[in-house]
Structure formats: C-alpha cells, structure tokens
Motif scaffolding. Sequence first.
Motif, PDB file in Angstrom:
ATOM      1  N   VAL A  67     -49.088  -3.167  19.036  1.00 18.49           N
ATOM      2  CA  VAL A  67     -49.062  -2.112  20.060  1.00 18.49           C
ATOM      3  C   VAL A  67     -49.312  -0.725  19.487  1.00 18.49           C
ATOM      4  CG1 VAL A  67     -47.510  -3.480  21.493  1.00 18.49           C
ATOM      5  CG2 VAL A  67     -46.551  -1.753  19.955  1.00 18.49           C
ATOM      6  N   GLY A  68     -49.529  -0.625  18.166  1.00 12.75           N
ATOM      7  CA  GLY A  68     -49.899   0.662  17.599  1.00 12.75           C
ATOM      8  C   GLY A  68     -48.922   1.299  16.641  1.00 12.75           C
ATOM      9  N   PHE A  69     -47.966   0.543  16.138  1.00 13.09           N
ATOM     10  CA  PHE A  69     -47.064   1.059  15.104  1.00 13.09           C
ATOM     11  C   PHE A  69     -47.608   0.717  13.714  1.00 13.09           C
ATOM     12  CE2 PHE A  69     -43.759   0.783  18.454  1.00 13.09           C
ATOM     13  CZ  PHE A  69     -43.085   1.984  18.247  1.00 13.09           C
ATOM     14  N   ALA A  70     -47.418   1.639  12.768  1.00 10.10           N
ATOM     15  CA  ALA A  70     -47.510   1.294  11.356  1.00 10.10           C
ATOM     16  C   ALA A  70     -46.140   0.723  11.009  1.00 10.10           C
ATOM     17  CB  ALA A  70     -47.807   2.530  10.521  1.00 10.10           C
ATOM     18  N   ALA A  71     -46.068  -0.579  10.790  1.00  9.00           N
ATOM     19  CA  ALA A  71     -44.771  -1.242  10.651  1.00  9.00           C
ATOM     20  C   ALA A  71     -44.738  -2.119   9.415  1.00  9.00           C
ATOM     21  CB  ALA A  71     -44.472  -2.080  11.894  1.00  9.00           C
ATOM     22  N   TRP A  72     -43.574  -2.118   8.764  1.00 11.06           N
ATOM     23  CA  TRP A  72     -43.386  -2.934   7.566  1.00 11.06           C
ATOM     24  C   TRP A  72     -41.994  -3.561   7.577  1.00 11.06           C
ATOM     25  CZ3 TRP A  72     -45.055   2.165   7.360  1.00 11.06           C
ATOM     26  CH2 TRP A  72     -46.376   2.388   6.914  1.00 11.06           C
ATOM     27  N   LEU A  73     -41.871  -4.733   6.983  1.00  9.40           N
ATOM     28  CA  LEU A  73     -40.561  -5.315   6.736  1.00  9.40           C
ATOM     29  C   LEU A  73     -40.001  -4.685   5.469  1.00  9.40           C
ATOM     30  CD1 LEU A  73     -38.320  -7.424   7.256  1.00  9.40           C
ATOM     31  CD2 LEU A  73     -39.635  -9.017   5.819  1.00  9.40           C
ATOM     32  N   ARG A  74     -38.835  -4.091   5.566  1.00 16.13           N
ATOM     33  CA  ARG A  74     -38.154  -3.515   4.409  1.00 16.13           C
ATOM     34  C   ARG A  74     -37.054  -4.486   3.961  1.00 16.13           C
ATOM     35  NH1 ARG A  74     -42.330  -0.622   3.524  1.00 16.13           N
ATOM     36  NH2 ARG A  74     -42.343   1.554   4.243  1.00 16.13           N
TER      37      ARG A  74
END
Length: 238
Positions: A67-74
């Motif tokens: 949906v447009g997030f820069a997302a990462w698993l931390r």
Amino acid sequence: MNKRTVAMVEAAEKLLHSRMAILQGSYNKGGVGASAGTHDGGGAVDIDVRRLAPASRVAVVKALRQVGFAAWLRTPSQGSWPFHVHAIAVADKDLSASAARQVADYHQKRNGLKNRGKDDGPPGYYWMTWELYQKSRTPPLPEPDSIISLAAMRYAATHDVMTGAWGADRLKVLAWAAHPKVGALVKAELAPPRGVPWHVHFRRMMRKIEAHYQLRNTGQFDPGVAAQMKRFGYKIVA
C-alpha cells in the motif's frame, strides 16, 4: 497518525485480513531514542509482531509495502528492540529528515538501518505509493454489455417498482454515475434514502449528473446524459 497514514494502515489490514497492533505512531518527537528521529514527524508507524510466526511477520511487511510503506521487519539481533515492523509512508509530506532518508534507502533496496545493508524484505514494491495503490485498485467500468433503453428511462422517472428493464437500467445509470472514473455521484446515492420514492430519487440523481457535466437541468435521462454514457461504451436504444 495523520489521516493518510491511518488509511494506509487500514488498507494493509484488509490485505492481511487481520488487525495490526500499533506499538508507536507518528509525531512522537524524542519519544523513543532507538527510533533515531524517524517518528518525529508524520508517516511513521511500528507494528507489534512479537507473537506472530515468522511467515506472518513477513506477511505484515508485504501488506504494508503493497500500500506504499517503506517497511522492514526489525529483529532483536539488529538493535535494542523486540520483534516489530517499522514502516514509513512513502511521499508523506510530514516525514522527519531521518524518515525521509529511510525512504531513500528503501528506493535503493537497502534496510534503512545505519549499516545501510541490503533490503531483507519482500521485493517488488520499492516505488509504490499510497496514491499509486489507490489508482491500481480503482475498478474498471462495467463491460459495455450495458444497453440503456430510453423507454425504460422514461418509465423509471415516474414509477417506483424495480422489476423489469426500467429497474435494471435505472441501476445501471446510477452505478455508472457513481463509478470513480465518472464521479457524478457517490456510492451512498445508488439507492434512495428511507422514505424517498425511487422515481423521486432518480430524478434528483439525474439533476446531479446533469450538473456534473454542465448539461441542461431536466431531471430526465435526456440526450445529453445519453451522450456521456456512450463515451464509456454504453449503447442507447429506443
């Protein structure tokens, strides 16, 4: 969170078919030192995934990216934090400087951390924005198997029953007018409010359609409205 970020999270939840647990939102200046200022402005959110299985954690990252997030698993091995998903809304106007740098890293397929390592999340969404996602989700107009009968439209303007061609054609016209690519009506106007007869509602909606296209105000399905529907592939018959 601002309205845009909330809408993005809700859209990601729909893709995931599950609600997300928010650990930290936006506009939290200095609230969490480990965030390095990324949550100082808008567009930032952390999702709690401590109790999820590894595959489910990746699914959260993917839904947010879609949906447009820069997302990462931390992960705990990366810093002094529990398992969580860190997400920055791409192109948010209120991003902090550090959040904007993370978006730039994301575009370069990096992990957004100080070590600027290689991205470790689901690929393929690096240039997605909320606006692009919304555009991609706009449904196509109905296939023009749709034939609108002028006789049925005349009947629909004076009668309330929904059986027969007049009822079907009346709904076709309203559905066309409420489609995002037309925008003359909204979905709530597809049916009359309680207590308003169908023929009265239809005439009111015809006036809104005429106003939208700057046509002569008749409250009828007239040649001007018919011409607009023809532009979208509809066939108008007697």
